[in-house]
Design an enzyme around this catalytic site. Structure first.
Site, PDB file in Angstrom:
ATOM      1  N   GLU A 354      -6.241  11.519   1.161  1.00  0.00           N
ATOM      2  CA  GLU A 354      -5.125  12.413   1.487  1.00  0.00           C
ATOM      3  C   GLU A 354      -3.767  11.909   0.996  1.00  0.00           C
ATOM      4  O   GLU A 354      -2.783  11.969   1.742  1.00  0.00           O
ATOM      5  CB  GLU A 354      -5.048  12.621   3.010  1.00  0.00           C
ATOM      6  CG  GLU A 354      -6.299  13.211   3.596  1.00  0.00           C
ATOM      7  CD  GLU A 354      -6.278  13.234   5.130  1.00  0.00           C
ATOM      8  OE1 GLU A 354      -6.722  14.228   5.687  1.00  0.00           O
ATOM      9  OE2 GLU A 354      -5.823  12.256   5.754  1.00  0.00           O
TER      10      GLU A 354
HETATM   11  C1  TNX Z   1      -8.660  13.207   8.414  1.00  0.00           C
HETATM   12  S1  TNX Z   1     -10.859  12.084   6.991  1.00  0.00           S
HETATM   13  C2  TNX Z   1      -8.225  11.933   8.117  1.00  0.00           C
HETATM   14  C3  TNX Z   1      -7.467  11.189   9.126  1.00  0.00           C
HETATM   15  C4  TNX Z   1      -7.264  11.976  10.391  1.00  0.00           C
HETATM   16  C5  TNX Z   1      -8.528  12.750  10.713  1.00  0.00           C
HETATM   17  C6  TNX Z   1      -8.493  13.472  12.021  1.00  0.00           C
HETATM   18  C7  TNX Z   1      -9.761  11.140   6.500  1.00  0.00           C
HETATM   19  C8  TNX Z   1     -10.155  10.199   5.487  1.00  0.00           C
HETATM   20  N1  TNX Z   1      -8.520  11.242   6.978  1.00  0.00           N
HETATM   21  O1  TNX Z   1      -6.226  10.777   8.585  1.00  0.00           O
HETATM   22  O2  TNX Z   1      -6.961  11.094  11.416  1.00  0.00           O
HETATM   23  O3  TNX Z   1      -8.747  13.657   9.670  1.00  0.00           O
HETATM   24  O4  TNX Z   1      -9.737  14.016  12.329  1.00  0.00           O
END
Ligand code: TNX
Length: 558
Positions: A354
């Site tokens: 992300e």
């Molecule tokens: C996605 S999945 C994220 C996290 C958040 C989470 C909450 C991923 C690699 N990153 O930053 O905490 O969703 O469910």
């Protein structure tokens, strides 16, 4: 002897394609006991039970590591019996074990009934074991200390649930173990849980409590998500503000915290004693607001943002610009080298997810620098599936897939890119394996709060968590390319370890079983048998004081 014949038949099934023997779904004659995750082979014998008595000794032959002492502690605390640990080579022989003794043998050359490792789990680890219980005593055999430890977790589950409680009253009928033969081995080498200690911080004692509950389920990896926008949780020499300004807060401003190197070593040692490997994650180049708030020189333009207490992701990034290259490279080298040095396990997780505030060009540049620095520590690099955007990953990189059971196009492509470069995957499909997704009935937490998130296709039921097959998620990624399975627990909404446990149990049992147990014959999992076994675990959680949500459909006992 009847019991032995049953065992031999069972082992024959184990060395064949591993579908044959009845898994631990059915109870033994005369009482509800089971082993979860379901063993590769378990047969109840029509014979008298083992009984633990005042005279019980644990007789150890070979290097069984911590397993005998941890078992002895558990048995002593519950029963009040002395349960001495005796070395077979000096104080007697295993052959001379009495009917109330527990004989633990670790022999690197042991063959049947100890099964050979499963193909996907046979890389560097040998966690197989065999367990024979009955009126003649208990015999646990393994080729490694890890196998012996895992075997003691099965034995523990075959004792009455009260064995989990210090100072327990002896149950009616005594401390018995039904007569059984178990020949067991894991399907996957990596059976993980992840705890996000960045969004909220959890002190060492809480992490140790979680490790205890995970060990019972044969989980062998705890991935610690140590850094994120809302907090930096591990001390780094030469960068004091990472755990100063960077650790000062959490989501919702619930207070900060961080681990000193000594705290982290305590967690690593506690885990190691339970044959659990710690995987540290430093999330880079996004999810870095805490570090950026602590050191202006890491920011594009050299201006630090304030600490962050919100929920949103994808707004922070290390700078890829030449002006900040010296500081950024020094930061990466110091952080990754120090964290690697504190970590005995083989994996170093560098995040990579992300990074929406990083341009594609900068992302590739930064990921190149990050993964090269991580690989130079000698560890195997691990990261979220986004790392697959790079075509230049270090050899053997492990990608962690976090999209859905039915993948979207881009994550599928990125995961394939990692495998195509010679890497392997850990699967954490968010719609079934994310323990921070809400329960369907949205129950109040132990603190009376509504917790959990819904972004991954809404709430997740226990049945959904148990209903997927790892080799069916990404066509073309077969069992050999799957290192294992992990259940992440993100903690934006979770403030203490009771709330963590409440979200994890019982759903993590489904993930642990998918990771451990053989692929079910015909592809169909036995949901009813699984739910019955989860109910028995619930009795143990009642004894240990582990928080859990008594989800519908499980015949809870208490
Ligand atoms: C996605 S999945 C994220 C996290 C958040 C989470 C909450 C991923 C690699 N990153 O930053 O905490 O969703 O469910």
């Amino acid at each position: 002897m009847h019991r032995r014949i049953v065992a031999i038949l069972c082992v024959a099934a184990v060395t064949l394609p591993l579908a044959g023997c009845a898994p631990g779904a059915e109870s033994p004659p005369g009482g509800a006991r089971a082993v979860t995750p379901a063993p590769a082979a378990l047969t109840w014998a029509d014979a008298g039970p083992y009984e633990l008595t005042e005279g019980t000794r644990i007789i150890v032959d070979g290097d069984a590591g911590t397993a005998p002492d941890l078992l002895a502690d558990l048995l002593r605390e519950a029963t009040g019996h002395p349960v001495p640990v005796v070395d077979a080579s000096t104080d007697g022989t295993v052959a001379a074990a009495d009917a109330d003794d527990i004989a633990i043998t670790v022999d690197p050359e042991a063959s049947a009934p100890v099964p050979e490792p499963a193909p996907a789990a046979g890389t560097g680890r040998d966690e197989a074991y065999a367990l024979e219980t009955g009126a003649d005593g208990v015999e646990l055999t393994a080729r490694s200390a890890a196998g012996a430890f895992l075997g003691t977790q099965s034995l523990r589950q075959l004792l009455p649930a009260a064995i989990e409680r210090p100072g327990a009253d002896a149950p009616d009928g005594g401390w018995t173990v039904p007569a059984a033969s178990v020949a067991d081995r894991p399907r996957f080498a990596y059976r993980g849980a992840m705890l996000d200690v960045a969004r909220h911080f959890f002190p060492v004692e809480g992490v140790e409590r979680y490790l205890d509950a995970l060990a019972l389920l044969k989980v062998n990896v705890l991935h610690l998500h140590l850094t994120d926008d809302q907090g930096w949780r591990i001390a780094i020499d030469g960068w004091p503000e990472l755990t100063g300004i960077g650790a000062s807060t959490s989501v919702g401003g619930d207070g900060g915290g961080s681990y000193s190197a000594e705290d982290y070593r305590r967690i690593v040692a506690y885990a190691a004693a339970r044959h659990i490997t710690i995987v540290p994650e430093i999330d880079l180049p996004g999810h870095t607001n805490a570090a950026l708030s602590a050191y202006p020189e890491l920011n594009p333009g050299g201006v630090a943002p304030p600490p962050y207490e919100g929920f949103e992701v994808g707004f922070s990034s290390l700078s890829a610009a030449p002006e900040e290259a010296e500081a950024t490279n020094r930061f990466l080298a110091d952080v990754l080298t120090q964290v690697a040095a504190l970590t005995p396990g083989p994996w170093l997780h560098v995040g990579g997810d992300e990074s929406h505030a990083t341009s594609e060009e900068d992302y590739l540049d930064l990921v190149g620098r990050i993964t090269a620095t991580a690989a130079a520590t000698g560890k195997t690099v691990m990261g979220w599936h986004e790392l697959g955007a790079s075509g230049d990953l270090p050899e053997g990189t492990i990608g962690q897939y976090w999209n859905f059971v039915e993948p979207e196009a881009e994550p599928e492509e990125l995961a394939h890119s990692i495998v195509d470069q010679g890497g392997r995957l850990v699967l954490s499909p968010a719609d079934v394996a994310y323990l921070d997704m809400k329960y369907v009935d949205d129950p109040p937490s132990p603190q009376g709060r509504r917790v959990g998130l819904e972004w991954a296709k809404g709430a997740t039921t226990l049945d959904e968590a148990y209903s997927w097959e790892p080799t069916e998620i990404l066509p073309g990624v077969d069992e050999a390319a799957i290192l294992g399975i992990e259940a992440p627990l993100w903690t934006e909404t979770l403030r203490d370890i009771d709330e963590v446990e409440f979200m994890a149990f019982p759903r993590i049992v489904a993930i642990a079983e998918i990771a451990w147990s053989p692929r079910p014959a015909g592809g169909e999992r036995d949901h009813d048998g699984f739910f019955d076994r989860v109910a028995l675990l619930g009795q143990r959680w009642d004894e240990t004081g582990t928080a859990y949500h008594p989800v519908g459909g499980v015949p809870w006992v208490g």
